[in-house]
Each structure stands twice: as structure tokens, then as C-alpha cells.
Design an enzyme around this catalytic site. Structure first.
Site, mmCIF file in Angstrom:
data_model
loop_
_atom_site.group_PDB
_atom_site.id
_atom_site.type_symbol
_atom_site.label_atom_id
_atom_site.label_comp_id
_atom_site.label_asym_id
_atom_site.label_seq_id
_atom_site.Cartn_x
_atom_site.Cartn_y
_atom_site.Cartn_z
ATOM 1 N N ASP A 187 -29.400 -63.436 -40.355
ATOM 2 C CA ASP A 187 -29.273 -63.350 -41.813
ATOM 3 C C ASP A 187 -30.485 -62.282 -42.125
ATOM 4 O OD1 ASP A 187 -28.076 -63.899 -44.590
ATOM 5 O OD2 ASP A 187 -30.461 -64.368 -44.704
ATOM 6 N N GLU A 197 -27.242 -59.031 -39.562
ATOM 7 C CA GLU A 197 -26.644 -58.783 -40.959
ATOM 8 C C GLU A 197 -27.703 -57.380 -41.447
ATOM 9 O OE1 GLU A 197 -26.241 -60.504 -45.614
ATOM 10 O OE2 GLU A 197 -28.104 -60.717 -44.248
#
Length: 754
Positions: A344, A399
Site C-alpha cells: 500500500d 499501489e
């Protein structure tokens, strides 16, 4: 690594993309930094793999005759370990500090039993420079809980060492790595249909079978790492080695992962190494008492604080931070048998500006400059090297919204080493179209280019919507399309309104064209496969701590007289299509037509031909589509089939024979640059996929046509329940189950015999 000279001088990704040549020095510099860091680790720790076993040394570990506890806290002047076991009096459990700032103590067993009981509370108590004593949850704690009856109570660290009889023993091997991941993104806590936090075991028993029935091959779990603030969606991590206690114990999570493996599902973890919670009492930030960055997990000053996220930023150049984060990855892989990670917030890691107010345009100067955080890049290179070293079949995605070149190329080439990057621009494009453009304003060329705009030889995970698009303040695609009519018009007992007809049709088309054209893998967030309405809103003060919008309404898709079942059935079928034809893994992707007047997109993926008609009204009979291979084509998947809520206008038993176009080998003489063509019926707002019939298989008496498998995808789904509209609302339940391959073959054989 062979020699430093070879690895730092030759940068393989420059061969793939000569446009990166002006930045050769930058790549050499970060490659040299990576090699030097890795060699230092090997010199002083034995190997990268050994270095990443810090959890065997730090935190609480059983050793001969007792429990040894170690904690890195160079800023501490004195330290003790306290807990239930010593009545929170650490005077007899003072710790000693070595030259590296590591505090340690061995607590002997008592009468042959551990002095610290399993599941009892423990904390690290230390005195910092101001002479103040503070209690903190140990950084490497493996379980942390909070008193649910006390409002805003701080978390407690628990010593987790269950007896052998209570330890979960894995029974099933990890499934093999698929050709392409079809990922079901899920949040365990909000997976219940009831307004409450769901458990790992309930998710395993109730939700995993649904995921398998929809033909996904991978589950991506959010919010696994402990986070004290539920509404952070798991992204403000407080305890990095601890599972989120809201949903159960570490053993419960192991049960979930093992159950997934038994169903043939791989499990990825949404790992957050881009930042940490700002919490002091129960988070890693509690170890920061004003010391220098060298003696802290985080940078000091502005560099150590993310102003938009209100969180702390790691110092990736610090030796103990590297040990902590790399060990964290190995811990989740080996202790819990995860099959990989989704990293992330990678954009925030890659740049000193963290992507804040940075409109990336694709100019290479935006990626390789003094704004690049090389420390973080080197950490990500080490992380990917480690993951693929200890688990070669791992799947690791990033991401990143910036599109940094090389992110998805191997470390050995000078890349960052991720297997996939998330195609984050795609959902933004769909939201823009649905909010700001009329149907007649949709551009086929822009849709196509948005879906295919990705770097050569760097794989992408495409998605039309994830959890991001459903958060409070926004809506799911289904709710954007159908809005308030989803409250009153979803019953099959009444005719669908034009809004619902349009909404269900476009919902299927948007998700399918994103899957088929947008990448080498596909992702869907929990519930969106059946058009979950409304939005996600976690319990918070602003909604009176309500769980009403923090759940999944499975009853909508389970109720047979509601139209949600149509979108769910189509999701199942499009996943099955990839299962049978592996088109996601194919490098053959050719868009032959983006007709703005007809509103039609035609493309090939693998040897399948896809025809998407976005026109709101026009039906095209005898519509000519180009293709590569000559022969006979049949329908493989049809969004207009009645089982998917369509009108059944396309015949599935028709043969489509090709005609040669132009001069072989001279594309400019062909039809849309394709050497062959065939004609189809294309109703408005539909998508139909065609496969080429292998004549040799068709003529064989004992063939098992893979084409027939996919052709009957809709029929196999239809076998689960009658397409007739129910006479009454009661006693209509849909029980999802796994579609076994033998069932498909049986249907194929019956059809062949007929």
C-alpha cells in the site's frame, strides 16, 4: 549478485526502454546503493534471509529455560518489562542495553513453566532523556487487544505462545501460482451481513465459498495488521506483527488462510510499510521520544510526518528499520502462509513529496530526480528480493499512482521487483464518465486508450472499482448508475425501468472490458461483483458509531427474485471464461476498431474476439468484425443472455465463418488491419465474446472441446436455478457453490451428444 561492477554498470531495463537512457546514472546509483546495502547485510548478518528473521531474536521468544525479550530502543535510559506476570512492577525485571541500543532480559521459567503465561498482558517500560517513565506495547508484539467495554481504551500487548494443543496446524499446501490473478479484495471485519465486526472463522466458513463459487483464484485481505482505529480501513497500523484482534486470534487467521488454500484460493495480504499510525500509547510511534532519526524508526521533523495522512514515515536507511520491515514480511509469509502482498501507498514511499499535489504527466523527469527517495526504493528492492527468494511463487503488487518506470521489472534489471502494479487510473476514468458524461459523449478511443495505457513488459492488475471508490462521500459503480431506483426497482416481479436496464447492462460491460483489456490480472472489491449499493462508512462519531454501512448485504444476491443475481452470475461467468481460455495471461492484445459513431469497440485478447457495443439504442445485424485466424467462431460469453438479466437476442448456436480480407501479410489492405473477418449481431449495451472452433477437435468422436466449456458458461450458471420468475417472494434462496470441472464436462458431453 555476481559482482558489483556487473550489476551496477549494466541496467537491463534500459534495453527494454531506451527512453530511460538519459537517467542511466540515476539507475546505476540506486543499483549501487542496493548492492552495497545487501552486501553489508550479508557481511554482518549472514544473509538477507537470516536478517529477515528478526522475530526469532526480537520481541518475546522461548529459549532454553526461559523467555528472552529484546527491544531496540536506543533513546531509553533505563528499561524494564512489566505485565500481569509481575504485577506491573518491573523492579525485578530490569533490562540491559548493548552497544547497538538493544535492551534484553531473560526471564527464567518457574517450576518448569514459562514465567509469563500465554495470553497475558505485557509492556515495555522505559525512562527517556527527560527522566520520565513510559509504558509502551512491545514493537514486535504478536497479539494486542483492547477492552471492548471501555470507550477509547488503549490497546494491551499480549504474550502469545499457545500450547501445542491450541496451535493451529496447517493441513493444505499453498495452491500453485495462477497464470493470471483474479483477485477478490476483501475486508474481514465488514464481511458480515449483520451490523457488526465479522470474525476470521466466519469469513472462512461463509465468505470464502462465495469467492470460490465466483471463480476467483486469489483473495486479498485488507486490515490484517493491528490498527487501533477501525475507520482507518487498516491503513494506520499500530502493531505490525499482530493480527487485527477485532476478528479473532492469530490461530483463527491461520484457519482462514488454510481454508482458502483448501478451496484452491491463494491469499495476499495488504501490507502497509509506507507509514505508521501516529498513536503514541499503542503504536510504534510511542518509541519516538525526540531522539535523532538514527535512533528512531522514523525520520525527524517534516520528513518523518505525512501531513495528509497524519501518520509517521519510516527511515528506510536505518539498519534496524530494515530488519523490522523485512522481518515483518517474512513473518507473514512463514507464520501465516500468505502467498504474497499488495504494498500500500508505494507512491508516498517513492518520492520525498509523497505525491502530494503532484500531477504526474508521464514525463520521465518526474520519476528520476532529487525528489526520488532512493532509500525507500532500495528498501522495496530488498523486500522484493527477499520475498521471491524465500517464496519464488509469491505474487507481489504495488499501489502506485505515479507510474514510475521499472517498478514492475526484476531487481536484477535495475527495476524495483514487483510482479504487478495496480492500474489506478482506470477507476478514475470510469468515475469521470459516469459522473460527467452523457452516454452519447462516451469516447470509444478514450476508453480503449485508458485501458491499454500501460508500460510494455510491466504487468498490471486492472479494476473498475476497489474499496477506494466506495468510501463514504462516494458511491459504487452500481449506485452511480442506478442510484435510488436500487431501493425500489430491483425485484424481478416487476418490469425493469430504463434506468435499471441501462445500469445493469453497463455494470456488466464496464467490469468486463476493464478485465479483458485493462491488464494482466483483475481485481474486484467484496460485494461489487453483484452491484452492492450505497457506500462504505465505518463506525465513527459522525454517524453515531453505526455499523449499518460497514457490512455487506449478501441477502441481496441470495434473494432469487432480485436482479442482483444477474450481475453476480455474469461476474462468475467472466472469471470462468479466463479460467478456460487464459486470456488475461496472453500477450496478444489487439484493438482493431474503436468506432465513435457506432459506439463499438472490437479487440482480440489471446484468440478470443470481444465485441462491445456501448450505443444506447442501435442494434447492428451483420456487423463486420476483424480477426486474426480464419475458421469458424461461436459465442463464448454473452452479456445479453437471459441468465445475466439480458434479453437473449444473440443466438448461441450460430456458426460465424470468416472471410479473408485483402492481401495476406499486407495489413493496410486488410479489414481494420486484420487478415480475416466475420459478421455478428450486436445489440445495444452488450458485450459478446467469440472463440474459434478447432475443427480437428470438433470432428473427433471423443473430444472435450475447451471452447464448448466456455460456450456453456452461461448454461452452467443457469443450471443452479430456474430462469423462470418466481410466483411468490417466499422460499426462494440461492445457495452459491463451487462449479466443479466435472460438471462442466458433463454438460459439454450432453450438448455434444444432442
Amino acid at each position: 549478485m555476481a559482482t558489483m561492477g556487473e550489476d551496477t554498470e549494466h541496467i537491463g531495463i534500459l534495453d527494454t526502454d531506451p527512453g530511460l537512457e538519459p537517467f542511466k546514472d540515476h539507475f546505476r546509483y540506486r543499483m549501487r546503493r542496493y548492492v552495497e546495502q545487501k552486501e553489508l547485510i550479508e557481511k554482518y548478518e549472514g544473509s538477507l534471509e537470516e536478517f529477515a528473521q528478526g522475530y526469532l531474536k526480537f520481541g518475546f521468544n522461548r529459549e532454553e529455560g526461559g523467555i528472552v525479550y529484546r527491544e531496540w530502543a536506543p533513546a531509553a535510559q533505563e528499561a524494564q518489562v512489566v505485565g500481569d506476570f509481575n504485577g506491573w512492577d518491573g523492579s525485578n525485571h530490569r533490562m540491559e542495553k548493548n552497544q547497538f541500543g538493544v535492551w534484553s532480559i531473560k526471564i527464567p521459567d518457574s517450576e518448569g513453566n514459562p514465567a509469563i503465561p500465554h495470553n497475558s498482558r505485557v509492556k515495555f517500560r522505559f525512562k527517556h532523556g527527560d527522566g520520565v517513565w513510559v509504558d509502551r506495547i512491545p514493537a514486535w508484539i504478536r497479539y494486542a487487544t483492547v477492552d471492548p467495554t471501555a470507550f477509547a481504551a488503549p490497546y494491551d500487548g499480549l504474550y502469545w505462545d499457545p500450547p501445542a494443543s491450541e496451535r493451529y496446524q496447517f493441513k493444505y499446501p499453498c495452491p500453485s501460482k495462477p497464470n493470471a490473478p483474479r483477485i477478490y479484495e476483501a475486508h474481514v471485519g465488514m464481511s458480515s451481513s449483520e451490523p457488526r465486526v465479522n470474525s476470521y472463522r466466519e469469513f472462512a466458513d461463509d465468505i470464502l465459498p462465495r469467492i470460490r463459487a465466483n471463480n476467483y483464484n486469489t483473495v486479498q485481505l485488507m486490515a490484517v495488521m493491528e490498527h487501533s482505529y477501525y475507520a482507518s480501513f487498516g491503513y494506520h497500523v499500530t502493531n505490525f506483527f499482530a493480527v487485527s484482534s477485532r476478528s479473532g486470534t492469530p490461530e483463527d487467521l491461520k484457519y482462514l488462510i488454510d481454508k482458502a488454500h483448501s478451496l484452491g484460493l491463494r491469499v495476499l495480504m495488504d501490507v502497509v510499510h509506507s507509514h505508521a499510525s501516529n498513536n503514541v500509547t499503542d503504536g510504534l510511534n510511542g518509541f519516538d521520544v525526540g531522539q535523532s532519526s538514527q535512533d528512531s524508526y522514523f525520520h525527524t521533523g517534516d520528513r518523518g510526518y505525512h501531513k495528509l495522512w497524519d501518520s509517521r514515515l519510516f527511515n528506510y536507511a536505518n539498519w534496524e528499520v530494515l530488519r523490522f520491515l523485512l522481518s515483518n514480511l517474512r513473518w507473514w509469509l512463514e507464520e501465516f502462509k500468505f502467498d504474497g502482498f499488495r504494498f500500500d501507498g508505494v507512491t508516498s514511499m517513492l518520492y520525498h513529496h509523497h505525491g502530494i499535489n503532484m500531477p504526474f504527466t508521464g514525463n520521465y523527469n518526474e520519476y528520476f530526480s532529487e525528489a526520488t527517495d532512493v532509500d525507500a526504493v532500495v528498501y522495496l528492492m530488498l523486500a522484493n528480493c527477499l520475498i521471491h527468494s524465500i517464496f519464488p511463487d509469491a505474487t507481489v503488487s504495488a499501489e502506485d499512482v505515479s507510474g514510475m518506470p521499472g517498478l514492475g521489472r526484476p531487481v536484477a534489471e535495475g527495476g524495483t521487483g514487483f510482479d504487478y502494479r495496480l492500474a489506478m487510473a482506470i477507476p478514475d476514468k470510469w468515475i469521470d464518465y459516469l459522473k460527467n458524461k452523457k452516454d452519447e459523449e462516451w469516447s470509444m478511443k478514450e476508453i480503449s486508450s485508458s485501458l491499454t495505457n500501460r508500460r510494455y513488459a510491466e504487468k498490471c492488475i486492472s479494476y473498475a472499482e476497489s474499496h477506494d471508490q466506495a468510501l463514504v462521500g462516494d458511491k459504487t459503480i452500481a449506485f452511480l448508475l442506478m442510484d435510488k431506483e436500487m431501493y425500489t426497482g430491483m425485484s424481478c416481479l416487476t418490469d425493469a425501468s430504463p434506468t435499471l436496464d441501462r445500469g445493469i447492462s453497463l455494470h456488466k460491460m464496464i467490469h468486463f472490458i476493464t478485465m479483458a483489456l485493462g491488464g494482466e490480472g483483475y481485481l474486484n472489491f467484496m460485494g461489487n461483483e453483484f452491484g452492492h449499493p450505497e457506500w462504505i462508512d465505518f463506525p465513527r462519531e459522525g454517524n453515531d458509531w453505526s455499523y449499518e454501512k460497514c457490512r455487506r448485504q449478501w441477502e441481496l444476491v441470495d434473494t432469487d427474485h432480485l436482479r442482483y443475481k444477474y450481475m453476480n452470475a455474469f461476474d462468475t461467468a467472466m472469471n470462468l471464461l479466463d479460467e478456460k481460455f487464459s486470456f488475461l495471461a496472453s500477450t496478444k492484445q489487439i484493438v482493431s476498431s474503436t468506432d465513435e459513431e457506432d459506439k463499438v469497440i472490437v479487440f482480440e485478447r489471446g484468440d478470443l474476439v470481444f465485441v462491445f457495443n456501448f450505443h444506447p439504442e442501435n442494434t447492428y445485424d451483420g456487423y463486420k468484425v476483424g480477426c486474426d485466424l480464419p475458421g469458424k467462431y461461436r459465442v463464448a460469453l454473452d452479456s445479453d443472455a437471459r441468465v445475466f438479466g439480458g434479453q437473449g437476442r444473440v443466438g448461441h448456436d450460430a456458426d460465424h465463418f470468416t472471410s479473408p480480407e485483402g492481401i495476406p501479410g499486407v495489413p493496410e489492405t486488410n479489414f481494420n488491419n486484420r487478415p480475416n473477418s466475420f459478421k455478428v449481431l450486436s445489440p445495444p449495451r452488450t458485450c459478446v465474446v467469440y472463440y474459434r472452433v478447432e475443427e480437428s477437435l470438433e470432428e473427433s468422436d471423443d473430444h472435450k472441446s475447451t471452447g464448448a466449456n466456455a460456450t456453456l458458461a452461461a448454461d452452467v450458471v443457469a443450471e443452479q436455478g430456474s430462469l423462470e420468475e418466481p410466483a411468490s417472494v417466499k422460499d426462494h434462496e440461492f445457495n452459491p457453490r463451487v462449479i466443479e470441472g466435472s460438471e462442466v464436462e458433463d454438460v459439454v458431453e450432453e450438448a455434444t451428444d444432442d
